[in-house]
Design a protein around this motif. Structure first.
Motif, PDB file in Angstrom:
ATOM      1  N   VAL A  56       0.873  -1.353   0.256  1.00 16.28           N
ATOM      2  CA  VAL A  56       0.112  -0.562   0.005  1.00 16.28           C
ATOM      3  C   VAL A  56       0.810   0.916  -0.096  1.00 16.28           C
ATOM      4  O   VAL A  56       1.731   0.928   0.357  1.00 16.28           O
ATOM      5  N   ILE A  57       0.449   2.387  -0.666  1.00  9.58           N
ATOM      6  CA  ILE A  57       0.796   3.660  -0.409  1.00  9.58           C
ATOM      7  C   ILE A  57       0.066   4.296  -0.182  1.00  9.58           C
ATOM      8  O   ILE A  57      -1.236   5.012  -0.702  1.00  9.58           O
ATOM      9  N   CYS A  58      -0.039   5.513   0.236  1.00 10.40           N
ATOM     10  CA  CYS A  58      -0.818   5.774   1.116  1.00 10.40           C
ATOM     11  C   CYS A  58       0.043   7.867   1.904  1.00 10.40           C
ATOM     12  O   CYS A  58       1.307   8.307   1.577  1.00 10.40           O
ATOM     13  N   ASP A  59      -0.920   9.013   1.155  1.00 10.21           N
ATOM     14  CA  ASP A  59       0.176  10.263   0.993  1.00 10.21           C
ATOM     15  C   ASP A  59      -0.474  10.975   2.117  1.00 10.21           C
ATOM     16  O   ASP A  59      -1.305   9.914   2.828  1.00 10.21           O
ATOM     17  N   ARG A  60      -0.459  11.942   2.318  1.00 11.58           N
ATOM     18  CA  ARG A  60      -0.977  13.113   3.146  1.00 11.58           C
ATOM     19  C   ARG A  60      -1.912  14.059   2.951  1.00 11.58           C
ATOM     20  O   ARG A  60      -2.195  14.960   3.838  1.00 11.58           O
ATOM     21  N   HIS A  61      -2.209  13.540   1.813  1.00 11.34           N
ATOM     22  CA  HIS A  61      -3.408  14.894   0.780  1.00 11.34           C
ATOM     23  C   HIS A  61      -4.705  13.494   1.010  1.00 11.34           C
ATOM     24  O   HIS A  61      -5.780  14.108   0.241  1.00 11.34           O
ATOM     25  N   GLY A  62      -5.021  12.138   1.795  1.00 13.06           N
ATOM     26  CA  GLY A  62      -6.332  11.247   1.919  1.00 13.06           C
ATOM     27  C   GLY A  62      -6.141  10.243   1.096  1.00 13.06           C
ATOM     28  O   GLY A  62      -6.593   9.488   0.845  1.00 13.06           O
ATOM     29  N   ASN A  63      -4.915  10.180   0.009  1.00 12.01           N
ATOM     30  CA  ASN A  63      -4.802   9.462  -0.832  1.00 12.01           C
ATOM     31  C   ASN A  63      -4.599   8.227  -0.471  1.00 12.01           C
ATOM     32  O   ASN A  63      -3.108   8.191  -0.323  1.00 12.01           O
ATOM     33  N   ALA A  64      -5.219   6.581  -1.262  1.00 16.10           N
ATOM     34  CA  ALA A  64      -4.645   5.595  -0.322  1.00 16.10           C
ATOM     35  C   ALA A  64      -4.447   4.977  -2.052  1.00 16.10           C
ATOM     36  O   ALA A  64      -5.850   4.238  -2.409  1.00 16.10           O
ATOM     37  N   VAL A  65      -3.706   4.688  -2.154  1.00 21.07           N
ATOM     38  CA  VAL A  65      -4.322   2.779  -3.186  1.00 21.07           C
ATOM     39  C   VAL A  65      -3.195   1.531  -2.833  1.00 21.07           C
ATOM     40  O   VAL A  65      -2.605   1.945  -1.911  1.00 21.07           O
ATOM     41  N   HIS A  66      -2.893   0.150  -3.573  1.00 20.42           N
ATOM     42  CA  HIS A  66      -2.645  -0.517  -3.367  1.00 20.42           C
ATOM     43  C   HIS A  66      -2.530  -0.868  -4.428  1.00 20.42           C
ATOM     44  O   HIS A  66      -2.672  -0.854  -5.715  1.00 20.42           O
ATOM     45  N   LEU A  67      -0.804  -1.608  -4.739  1.00 15.61           N
ATOM     46  CA  LEU A  67      -0.408  -2.548  -5.277  1.00 15.61           C
ATOM     47  C   LEU A  67      -0.079  -3.655  -5.725  1.00 15.61           C
ATOM     48  O   LEU A  67       0.449  -4.344  -6.853  1.00 15.61           O
ATOM     49  N   GLY A  68      -0.726  -3.833  -5.552  1.00 12.90           N
ATOM     50  CA  GLY A  68      -1.156  -5.639  -5.307  1.00 12.90           C
ATOM     51  C   GLY A  68      -0.435  -6.591  -4.678  1.00 12.90           C
ATOM     52  O   GLY A  68       0.603  -6.058  -3.495  1.00 12.90           O
ATOM     53  N   GLU A  69      -0.370  -7.842  -5.079  1.00 14.11           N
ATOM     54  CA  GLU A  69       0.007  -8.653  -3.586  1.00 14.11           C
ATOM     55  C   GLU A  69       2.024  -9.367  -3.754  1.00 14.11           C
ATOM     56  O   GLU A  69       2.058  -8.915  -5.392  1.00 14.11           O
ATOM     57  N   ARG A  70       2.214  -9.540  -3.032  1.00 13.62           N
ATOM     58  CA  ARG A  70       3.386 -10.534  -3.169  1.00 13.62           C
ATOM     59  C   ARG A  70       3.024 -11.894  -2.166  1.00 13.62           C
ATOM     60  O   ARG A  70       3.102 -12.122  -1.399  1.00 13.62           O
ATOM     61  N   ASP A  71       3.765 -13.259  -3.197  1.00 14.94           N
ATOM     62  CA  ASP A  71       3.136 -14.816  -2.289  1.00 14.94           C
ATOM     63  C   ASP A  71       4.626 -14.516  -1.408  1.00 14.94           C
ATOM     64  O   ASP A  71       5.914 -14.653  -1.993  1.00 14.94           O
ATOM     65  N   CYS A  72       4.609 -15.380  -0.541  1.00 15.17           N
ATOM     66  CA  CYS A  72       5.928 -14.741   0.129  1.00 15.17           C
ATOM     67  C   CYS A  72       5.602 -16.383   1.572  1.00 15.17           C
ATOM     68  O   CYS A  72       6.879 -16.194   2.638  1.00 15.17           O
ATOM     69  N   SER A  73       5.147 -17.698   0.627  1.00 14.02           N
ATOM     70  CA  SER A  73       4.847 -18.578   1.513  1.00 14.02           C
ATOM     71  C   SER A  73       6.506 -19.529   1.216  1.00 14.02           C
ATOM     72  O   SER A  73       6.661 -20.104   1.749  1.00 14.02           O
ATOM     73  N   ILE A  74       7.371 -19.291   1.001  1.00 10.82           N
ATOM     74  CA  ILE A  74       8.524 -19.982   0.406  1.00 10.82           C
ATOM     75  C   ILE A  74       9.037 -19.456   1.781  1.00 10.82           C
ATOM     76  O   ILE A  74      10.344 -18.389   1.555  1.00 10.82           O
ATOM     77  N   GLN A  75       9.743 -19.845   3.059  1.00  9.92           N
ATOM     78  CA  GLN A  75      10.427 -19.710   4.228  1.00  9.92           C
ATOM     79  C   GLN A  75      10.874 -20.238   5.485  1.00  9.92           C
ATOM     80  O   GLN A  75       9.889 -21.462   5.171  1.00  9.92           O
ATOM     81  N   ARG A  76      11.692 -19.886   5.530  1.00 11.54           N
ATOM     82  CA  ARG A  76      12.248 -20.799   6.974  1.00 11.54           C
ATOM     83  C   ARG A  76      12.062 -20.350   8.136  1.00 11.54           C
ATOM     84  O   ARG A  76      12.806 -18.593   8.415  1.00 11.54           O
ATOM     85  N   ARG A  77      11.768 -20.705   9.524  1.00 15.29           N
ATOM     86  CA  ARG A  77      11.563 -20.162  11.023  1.00 15.29           C
ATOM     87  C   ARG A  77      10.603 -18.423  10.576  1.00 15.29           C
ATOM     88  O   ARG A  77      11.553 -17.993  10.853  1.00 15.29           O
ATOM     89  N   HIS A  78       9.820 -18.474   9.708  1.00 12.91           N
ATOM     90  CA  HIS A  78       8.990 -17.534   9.264  1.00 12.91           C
ATOM     91  C   HIS A  78       9.625 -15.915   8.551  1.00 12.91           C
ATOM     92  O   HIS A  78       9.797 -15.474   8.850  1.00 12.91           O
TER      93      HIS A  78
END
Length: 581
Positions: A213-235
């Motif tokens: 997500v990115i939000c500015d200081r003028h009340g605007n907010a958007v999302h840039l989609g997802e990232r899959d982070c499931s390949i992990q060790r010890r979280h």
């Protein structure tokens, strides 16, 4: 726009921010500890200032020193990167109170999302799905038993101030409740200064998917989609993809809306990431990272939006230059993290001197690194030293490009995670995108990885001398660093290079039953007493090195006749810990 920015970090993220500043026409100020004197980020910045000894507590975590250097250098703003003080509300306030601009969210948002208990309460109020859990911190292992009686096992025990896999433990039955509570509380206190823990229902086979997500200081907010982070060790993440192989446009829309709602709930005003666990078509809020993420490059590659530069522009007061309908996703990107770890030894840390280093190139290949040639990966900090990012027209092309780039990447002198990434490209489940957070634990035994050979010599030791230099009539006293050489004027002789032995095993032992430390680190806890009987492979100590806890195990059954270390003690590789007869 700012004229000068201090980057309060090190390694590849400092390099990334410095490059973003240069493209924006902003002068950059680097900071460095003793061990980082010759690091890449100090060479690339317009200015560099020494901030203290190697230990992070005396340098990169020294708030007063960082603020003093920022003011002394004439910087107008401070960028914290990730890690260290990036999610410290106290540091953000100190920066602002010094009359400087904090390139990050306001301190109230950091505090709200930094407390896992408070953030869950806020998310519930904002309509963001959360897993069943306690609404307040719990004070004893008994609470784990009571929670399990109501919701069943497994139970996740989490430090309220935790993150990055720290302060996290799982109890799978009554016998593990006390140990899980103790570990989460201990790590919370050690890493975040807060031992408070809370409980959640643990999802055994979820995917870990986060929304930028990115939000500015003028009340605007958007999302840039997802990232899959499931390949992990010890979280802790190893591989990230954008988009997720499991995502549908419908779920992306729902998760994106939830992420924006989460950000708006705390008045967010910077770049950040909302993390979710996804299982069975449903998603649940995990946490919000109030900073730029390690894996931000794959979103940049797919959306074409420079996240670091956008964060700087937002901090300077500019409105977002795009709306939600302007954001699109093109192609597929994958990032793998190059850590100084040996995957064949349960990802045991392997810091040291990189004797050969060559990055891959060609179409669709990007490397964000703290190195540009042979150099040092210090044992005092995080093991991450580089990231390989590839992009293709689709996932198939990205995987092929990843395989080619991995074959070209050359790192010698230390063990790295490169063999792990090469191995999983032969795994059908990974290639098919059918994996969960349990992938590493379930598949490691099938990868056929061999332990890395013994590492090379340590970097040459350096000496310093003070010299007087006159420039245009002004006298300066400077300190010059150089290698110690035999027969030099100081009378010092070159120290023979030390070698890291191949005994980096977690079950390292010398003759006659001495259990030795496999690496330099700090003893977190001694798990045995003199006179105690132990079984082969039973843990005898907990060792912390490069931000990870490792269990040091006895190589044989017997009786403990000597305990040579205590909690808080620093040990080097090969130092005796426990003697078993």
């Amino acid at each position: 726009m700012f004229g000068k920015v201090l980057v309060a970090n090190r390694g590849e993220i400092a390099v990334r921010v410095i490059r973003a500043c240069r493209e924006l026409g902003i002068a950059s100020v680097a900071v460095y500890s003793d061990v980082d004197r010759e690091a890449l980020h100090t060479a690339l910045a317009d200015e560099a200032y020494h901030i203290g000894p190697t230990p992070a507590a005396e340098s990169y975590l020294n708030v007063e020193r960082l603020v003093e250097v920022a003011r002394r250098s004439g910087a107008e703003a401070v960028h914290p990167g990730y890690g260290f003080l990036a999610e410290s509300a106290a540091f953000a306030r100190a920066v602002r109170e010094a009359g400087l601009v904090w390139i990050g969210p306001h301190p109230g948002a950091i505090e709200a999302m930094g407390s896992k208990v408070e953030s869950r309460r806020i998310m519930s109020g904002a309509g963001v799905p959360v897993t069943p859990g306690t609404k307040k911190p719990v004070i004893s292992p008994k609470a784990v038993l009571e929670f399990a009686a109501e919701h069943g096992y497994p139970v996740a025990v989490k430090a309220s101030a935790g993150g990055g896999g720290k302060g996290f433990a799982v109890a799978r039955d009554d016998s593990e409740a006390a140990a899980a509570f103790e570990r989460a509380s201990r790590e919370g206190e050690a890493y975040f200064g807060d031992g408070a823990v809370y409980l959640e229902k643990y999802l055994p086979h979820p995917r870990h998917i986060e929304i930028q997500v990115i939000c500015d200081r003028h009340g605007n907010a958007v999302h840039l989609g997802e990232r899959d982070c499931s390949i992990q060790r010890r979280h802790q993440k190893l591989v990230e993809e954008c988009p997720s192989p499991a995502m549908t446009p419908e779920m992306r829309g729902r998760m994106g809306e939830a992420a924006v709602a989460a950000a708006r709930a705390v008045g967010y005003d910077s770049v950040g990431t909302v993390e979710f666990l996804v299982q069975g078509g449903e998603f649940y809020f995990l946490e919000m990272n109030t900073r730029v993420q390690v894996e931000h490059p794959i979103t940049e590659e797919v959306t074409g939006i420079d996240i670091v530069q956008t964060g700087i522009r937002v901090a300077a007061g500019e409105p977002l230059p795009f709306a939600q309908e302007d954001v699109g996703w093109r192609g597929h990107a994958i990032e793998v993290r190059l850590n100084a770890e040996d995957p064949a030894r349960d990802f045991a840390p392997s810091p040291g001197n990189v004797t050969a280093y060559a990055e891959p190139g060609g179409p669709g290949v990007r490397v964000d690194s703290s190195l540009r040639g042979p150099g040092l990966v210090p044992e005092s900090y995080d093991p991450l030293f580089a990231k390989l990012i590839v992009r293709g027209g689709d996932r198939r092309e990205a995987l092929a490009r990843l395989g080619r780039a991995l074959a070209e990447f050359r790192v010698e002198g230390i063990a790295t995670t490169l063999p792990f990434f090469r191995a999983i490209l032969d795994e059908e489940s990974f290639v098919a995108g059918e994996y969960t957070t349990g992938y590493v634990a379930e598949r490691m035994g099938n990868l056929g990885l061999e332990p890395a050979p013994a590492a090379g010599g340590a970097p040459p030791e350096k000496e310093s001398r003070e010299l007087e230099v006159e420039v245009e009539g002004r006298l300066f006293r400077v300190r010059v660093f150089g290698e110690l050489a035999a027969g030099d004027r100081s009378g010092a002789s070159r120290r023979a290079p030390t070698r890291r032995g191949s005994g980096a095993s977690r079950r390292a032992s010398a003759a006659e039953g001495t259990v030795a430390s496999p690496m330099q680190g700090t003893i977190v806890k001694v798990l045995v007493e003199e006179g105690q009987e132990v079984e082969a492979d039973e843990p005898v100590c907990l060792l912390e090195a490069m931000k990870m806890e490792s269990e040091i195990r006895s190589p044989k059954s017997g009786r403990v006749v000597k305990v040579a270390v205590g909690p808080g003690q620093t040990v080097r590789g090969g130092d005796p810990l426990v003697v078993v007869e």
